[in-house]
Design a protein around this motif. Structure first.
Motif, mmCIF file in Angstrom:
data_model
loop_
_atom_site.group_PDB
_atom_site.id
_atom_site.type_symbol
_atom_site.label_atom_id
_atom_site.label_comp_id
_atom_site.label_asym_id
_atom_site.label_seq_id
_atom_site.Cartn_x
_atom_site.Cartn_y
_atom_site.Cartn_z
ATOM 1 N N VAL A 1 20.254 22.665 34.069
ATOM 2 C CA VAL A 1 21.842 23.565 33.909
ATOM 3 C C VAL A 1 22.323 23.377 32.787
ATOM 4 C CG1 VAL A 1 23.863 23.543 35.156
ATOM 5 C CG2 VAL A 1 21.864 23.335 36.413
ATOM 6 N N GLY A 2 22.176 21.983 32.164
ATOM 7 C CA GLY A 2 22.956 21.737 30.926
ATOM 8 C C GLY A 2 22.406 22.342 29.733
ATOM 9 N N ILE A 3 21.194 22.538 29.609
ATOM 10 C CA ILE A 3 20.805 23.212 28.272
ATOM 11 C C ILE A 3 20.871 24.894 28.614
ATOM 12 C CG2 ILE A 3 18.122 23.667 29.450
ATOM 13 C CD1 ILE A 3 19.060 21.774 25.800
ATOM 14 N N SER A 4 20.894 25.293 29.762
ATOM 15 C CA SER A 4 21.152 26.723 29.861
ATOM 16 C C SER A 4 22.682 27.030 29.448
ATOM 17 C CB SER A 4 21.077 27.193 31.406
ATOM 18 O OG SER A 4 19.792 26.912 31.762
ATOM 19 N N LEU A 5 23.501 25.926 30.035
ATOM 20 C CA LEU A 5 24.874 26.211 29.568
ATOM 21 C C LEU A 5 25.083 26.303 28.185
ATOM 22 C CD1 LEU A 5 26.435 24.320 32.573
ATOM 23 C CD2 LEU A 5 27.048 26.892 32.053
ATOM 24 N N LEU A 6 24.412 25.255 27.492
ATOM 25 C CA LEU A 6 24.485 25.091 25.957
ATOM 26 C C LEU A 6 24.116 26.242 25.341
ATOM 27 C CD1 LEU A 6 25.034 23.070 23.712
ATOM 28 C CD2 LEU A 6 22.802 22.293 23.938
ATOM 29 N N ALA A 7 22.883 26.755 25.885
ATOM 30 C CA ALA A 7 22.402 27.951 25.166
ATOM 31 C C ALA A 7 23.387 29.323 25.145
ATOM 32 C CB ALA A 7 21.282 28.537 25.926
ATOM 33 N N PHE A 8 24.005 29.207 26.408
ATOM 34 C CA PHE A 8 25.104 30.471 26.574
ATOM 35 C C PHE A 8 26.376 30.258 25.660
ATOM 36 C CE2 PHE A 8 28.899 31.677 29.104
ATOM 37 C CZ PHE A 8 28.869 32.945 29.168
ATOM 38 N N THR A 9 26.765 28.848 25.749
ATOM 39 C CA THR A 9 27.968 28.450 24.868
ATOM 40 C C THR A 9 27.586 29.040 23.388
ATOM 41 O OG1 THR A 9 28.458 26.985 26.363
ATOM 42 C CG2 THR A 9 29.694 26.507 24.272
ATOM 43 N N LEU A 10 26.330 28.469 22.933
ATOM 44 C CA LEU A 10 26.146 29.002 21.650
ATOM 45 C C LEU A 10 26.049 30.369 21.305
ATOM 46 C CD1 LEU A 10 23.546 25.936 20.536
ATOM 47 C CD2 LEU A 10 25.914 26.227 19.854
ATOM 48 N N LEU A 11 25.599 31.261 22.324
ATOM 49 C CA LEU A 11 25.602 32.437 22.269
ATOM 50 C C LEU A 11 26.986 33.285 21.926
ATOM 51 C CD1 LEU A 11 23.212 34.581 22.937
ATOM 52 C CD2 LEU A 11 24.213 35.095 25.008
ATOM 53 N N LEU A 12 27.833 32.544 22.661
ATOM 54 C CA LEU A 12 29.295 32.907 22.400
ATOM 55 C C LEU A 12 29.780 32.809 21.073
ATOM 56 C CD1 LEU A 12 31.219 31.403 25.725
ATOM 57 C CD2 LEU A 12 30.648 33.704 25.454
ATOM 58 N N TYR A 13 29.228 32.252 20.128
ATOM 59 C CA TYR A 13 29.804 31.926 19.143
ATOM 60 C C TYR A 13 29.393 33.203 18.127
ATOM 61 C CZ TYR A 13 30.975 27.058 18.948
ATOM 62 O OH TYR A 13 31.485 25.800 19.066
ATOM 63 N N LEU A 14 28.530 34.201 18.589
ATOM 64 C CA LEU A 14 27.913 35.214 18.276
ATOM 65 C C LEU A 14 29.373 36.173 17.864
ATOM 66 C CD1 LEU A 14 24.354 35.608 19.150
ATOM 67 C CD2 LEU A 14 25.238 34.592 17.051
ATOM 68 N N PHE A 15 30.412 35.854 18.720
ATOM 69 C CA PHE A 15 31.290 36.986 19.007
ATOM 70 C C PHE A 15 32.581 36.519 17.882
ATOM 71 C CE2 PHE A 15 28.558 37.472 22.749
ATOM 72 C CZ PHE A 15 28.645 38.733 22.645
ATOM 73 N N MET A 16 32.255 35.277 17.236
ATOM 74 C CA MET A 16 33.609 34.984 16.356
ATOM 75 C C MET A 16 33.350 35.655 15.060
ATOM 76 S SD MET A 16 33.264 31.062 17.079
ATOM 77 C CE MET A 16 33.398 30.266 18.497
ATOM 78 N N THR A 17 34.475 35.620 14.228
ATOM 79 C CA THR A 17 34.541 36.046 12.840
ATOM 80 C C THR A 17 33.495 35.599 11.792
ATOM 81 O OG1 THR A 17 37.091 36.167 13.575
ATOM 82 C CG2 THR A 17 36.098 36.796 10.970
ATOM 83 N N ASN A 18 33.323 34.297 11.974
ATOM 84 C CA ASN A 18 32.125 33.835 10.981
ATOM 85 C C ASN A 18 31.068 33.226 11.716
ATOM 86 O OD1 ASN A 18 34.018 34.357 8.628
ATOM 87 N ND2 ASN A 18 35.299 32.462 9.236
ATOM 88 N N PRO A 19 30.362 33.695 12.463
ATOM 89 C CA PRO A 19 29.457 33.123 13.377
ATOM 90 C C PRO A 19 28.463 32.258 12.649
ATOM 91 C CG PRO A 19 28.771 35.508 13.206
ATOM 92 C CD PRO A 19 30.144 35.199 12.319
#
Lengths: 308, 262
Positions: A78-96
Motif C-alpha cells: 500500500v505504501g509503495i503504491s501511494l508513494l508512486a501516486f504521490t510522485l505522479l502528482l508532481y507532474l501537475f506542478m509548474t516545475n515538475p
C-alpha cells in the motif's frame, strides 16, 4: 558470507565506522547535489494553474497526514503504491522536474541512513547470523556485520517516511505562504500563532541564504576547507582560534538574521496585525465542494489508519 | 495495541502517576495563562523572534546538525548536537523574557518539524513531550528572571523592597521628576552564567530523563532501566550546565546588540 576476524579494539573502530558511514554518505550526497542555495530556492513558491494549486491548503495538509498514516498501517505494498501516486502528482506542478529531483534526493537522504542502520543492527537485534553478508568477529557495539535482509527491511520500513516527505512538499510547492496563513486562521488557529508559524516557514530560505553567504565568506578567507597535520602547539593554538571564531561567527549569523525583526514587526503592525479581533480578507478563503469531499475522504482514511 | 504509532507501554521508568500529576500542574498553568491572555501580552516583535528562531532551529536540526559526525551518539556521556538547540532556546528566553515564549516557539517548531521531517506519527504526544520536557520549565524560570534573563541584572523579588521602590517612584512622581514607577533592579555580576547553567541543565536532561524515562517507552515501546536513565541524566545534566555557562556570554552579547539597554 565474508567473515572478518579482527582484534577487539579494531572491531570497535570498524563498528563505529559502520554506524557513521551510512548517514554521512547520504547527507553529503544531498549536500553535493543540492547545497544550501538549492534548499533556499526550493522553499520559494511559484504560481501555477493546475488543480493542485486550486485545492485548499488544509486539504493538502490533511493529505500529508493521512497518506503516510495509511502507509504505516497497511504495510509495504500500500505504501509503495501511494508513494508512486504521490510522485505522479508532481507532474501537475509548474516545475515538475526540479521539484521531483529535490524530493527524490530528500527521500533518499532519509531512506539510505534508515536502511543502512537496519542492515547493520537488524542482525544484532534479531540474531539472524545466517543472514549476514559480512560478519564482524568479534561483534562490537551490537554490530555483528552487514545484513542484506536488514537492508531490504530498512528500505521497506522507510517507505512511510519517504511518503511523508513527498506528500508534504505538495503543500509547500503549491501553496503560497499567505494562503497557508489565511487557511490556518480560518481553521481557528490563533492569529498570532499562525503569523509566527508562517513567518518561520517563509524565513527558512532567508536563514539558509544567510548561512550560505557566511560559509562562502569563510571559505574565501581560508577558514573552511583543507586539512593538514600540524605540530601539537600550532594545533592547539589553531584549535582555540577556531573555537573563539566559531562563537563570533554564530553571534554574527544570529544577529544578521534577527536584525530585521523590528522592521518585520513594524511592517506587520502597519498592516493591522492584531488591530481588531475580526479581520476581513480581500481574497476570502472558502472550502469548495471538491475540497470538502477530499477532506472528508482523507479524514476517514486517517481514522481507519490509526484504528487499524 | 497501537494508535497512530503510539504503543501505550506503561513499563516506564518514571511512573505514570508521577507524569499524570505533572501534567495536571502544567495543564493548570496553561489554563491560567489562557485566562490571563498570555498571547495578547506578547508584542509583535516577540512573535517575529519566535518565528525567526523557530526557522533557525529547523535549519540547525535538519540541515546543519546532520553535518556534525555523531560520535557522541554512540557514547553515553554527552550528545553535543543538542548545543545548537540549547543555544536557540536560551536566546528565545533571553530576547523575549516572558513566560510562555519558549513553549509557543516549541509548538511552532514541532509543527514545522512534523511537516518537514518526522511526520505526524506519535502525535499529539511529541507536542506534549517538547513542551513539558523543557520548554515549560524554562518558562517557569522566566517567571523569576523575566526580561532580565541572560543579563547580570535581576528585579528584586522582595515585596518589601518593591514597596519601597514604588513609594520612592510615587514621591518622585509627585515632585514632578518622573511619572513612571521604576523597577527595583540589582546588578549581580555574572548572573547570566546561572541562567546558562539552569537552561543548559533543563535542556540537556530532557532527552534522558523525560524521553527515555517515559516517552520512549510510552510512545515507541523502548524499554530502559532506572540506572541507565539516572546515569545518562546525571552525565548529560553536568554537560548541560557546562555548555550553558559557556553559551551565556554569547547570548548576553546578542541580547545587548538586538534588544539594547543592558
Amino acid at each position: 558470507m565474508l567473515i572478518v576476524y579482527l582484534p577487539a579494539s579494531l572491531s570497535i573502530l570498524v563498528a563505529v565506522i559502520l554506524i557513521l558511514i551510512g548517514p554521512i554518505i547520504a547527507f553529503f550526497l544531498l549536500w553535493k547535489a543540492i547545497g544550501f542555495k538549492g534548499y533556499a530556492s526550493i522553499f520559494a513558491y511559484s504560481d501555477g494553474k493546475t488543480f493542485l494549486y486550486k485545492l485548499d491548503p488544509r486539504v493538502k495538509l490533511l493529505y500529508a497526514i493521512a497518506v503516510p498514516a495509511l502507509a504505516s498501517a497497511f504495510g509495504f505494498y500500500v505504501g509503495i503504491s501511494l508513494l508512486a501516486f504521490t510522485l505522479l502528482l508532481y507532474l501537475f506542478m509548474t516545475n515538475p522536474t526540479k521539484n521531483l529531483r529535490f524530493v527524490i534526493l530528500l527521500m533518499l537522504s532519509i531512506i539510505i541512513p534508515s536502511a543502512w542502520i537496519d542492515s547493520i543492527t537488524f542482525s544484532g537485534f534479531r540474531r539472524l547470523k545466517g543472514q549476514l553478508l559480512i560478519a564482524l568477529v568479534p561483534p562490537s557495539m551490537g554490530i555483528r556485520g552487514v545484513s542484506l535482509l536488514g537492508l531490504l527491511f530498512g528500505l521497506m520500513v522507510s517507505v512511510p517516511a519517504a511518503l511523508e516527505v513527498a506528500s508534504v512538499f505538495i503543500l509547500v510547492f503549491t501553496s503560497s505562504p499567505s494562503d497557508m496563513l489565511t487557511s490556518m486562521v480560518k481553521s481557528k488557529v490563533p492569529y498570532e500563532l499562525a503569523f509566527a508559524m508562517t513567518l518561520a516557514l517563509v524565513s527558512i530560505p532567508k536563514v539558509l541564504d544567510a548561512f550560505s553567504s557566511l560559509t562562502e565568506v569563510l571559505r574565501s578567507r581560508g577558514f573552511i576547507g583543507g586539512f593538514k597535520l600540524l605540530p601539537a602547539k600550532t594545533f592547539i593554538k589553531r584549535f582555540w582560534i577556531y573555537i573563539y571564531s566559531s562563537g563570533i561567527i554564530i553571534a554574527d549569523f544570529v544577529i544578521d538574521v534577527l536584525r530585521s525583526s523590528q522592521n518585520i514587526a513594524l511592517s506587520a503592525d502597519i498592516r493591522g496585525f492584531r488591530a481588531n479581533k475580526k479581520r476581513t480578507y480581500y481574497h476570502d478563503f472558502k472550502m469548495k465542494p471538491v475540497d470538502w469531499i477530499l477532506a472528508i475522504t482523507l479524514f476517514i482514511a486517517f481514522v481507519i489508519a490509526v484504528m487499524h | 495495541m497501537t494508535w497512530n504509532g503510539v504503543h501505550f507501554n506503561m513499563h516506564t521508568v518514571i511512573p505514570w502517576w508521577g507524569m499524570a500529576l505533572y501534567f495536571v500542574i502544567i495543564a493548570a498553568l496553561f489554563v491560567y495563562g489562557w485566562k490571563k491572555h498570555v498571547l495578547a501580552s506578547f508584542r509583535t516583535v516577540d512573535y517575529v523572534y519566535m518565528g525567526l528562531l523557530a526557522a533557525i532551529l529547523v535549519i540547525w536540526n535538519f540541515f546543519i546538525s546532520p553535518l556534525i559526525p555523531r560520535f557522541s551518539a554512540i557514547t553515553t556521556i554527552f550528545y553535543y548536537p543538542t548545543i545548537g538547540e540549547l543555544f536557540i532556546l536560551f536566546l528565545v528566553a533571553a530576547l523575549i523574557g516572558k513566560p510562555g515564549s519558549v513553549s509557543i516557539m516549541m509548538i511552532i517548531y514541532t509543527l514545522l518539524s512534523d511537516i518537514f521531517h518526522y511526520g505526524f506519527g506519535g502525535e499529539p504526544f511529541w507536542f506534549i513531550y517538547e513542551v513539558t520536557a523543557y520548554a515549560i520549565l524554562i518558562d517557569l524560570y522566566l517567571l523569576i528572571r523575566g526580561k532580565y534573563m541572560g543579563t547580570p541584572y535581576q528585579k528584586v523579588l522582595s515585596f518589601k523592597a518593591q514597596a519601597v521602590a514604588d513609594q520612592t517612584a510615587q514621591a518622585q512622581a509627585q515632585a514632578g521628576k518622573t511619572s513612571k514607577p521604576k523597577e527595583n533592579v540589582r546588578k549581580i555580576p555574572g548572573l547570566y552564567f546561572l541562567d546558562g547553567a539552569v537552561v543548559g541543565f533543563i535542556v540537556m536532561i530532557a532527552y534522558n530523563f523525560w524521553y527515555q524515562g517515559f516517552w520512549a517507552t510510552f510512545v515507541e515501546g523502548y524499554l530502559y532501566t532506572l540506572h541507565y536513565v539516572l546515569f545518562e541524566t546525571l552525565t548529560n545534566g553536568i554537560g548541560g550546565i557546562i555548555v550553558g555557562i559557556i553559551l551565556a556570554p554569547l547570548v548576553y552579547y546578542i541580547k545587548k546588540v538586538i534588544v539594547g539597554g543592558f
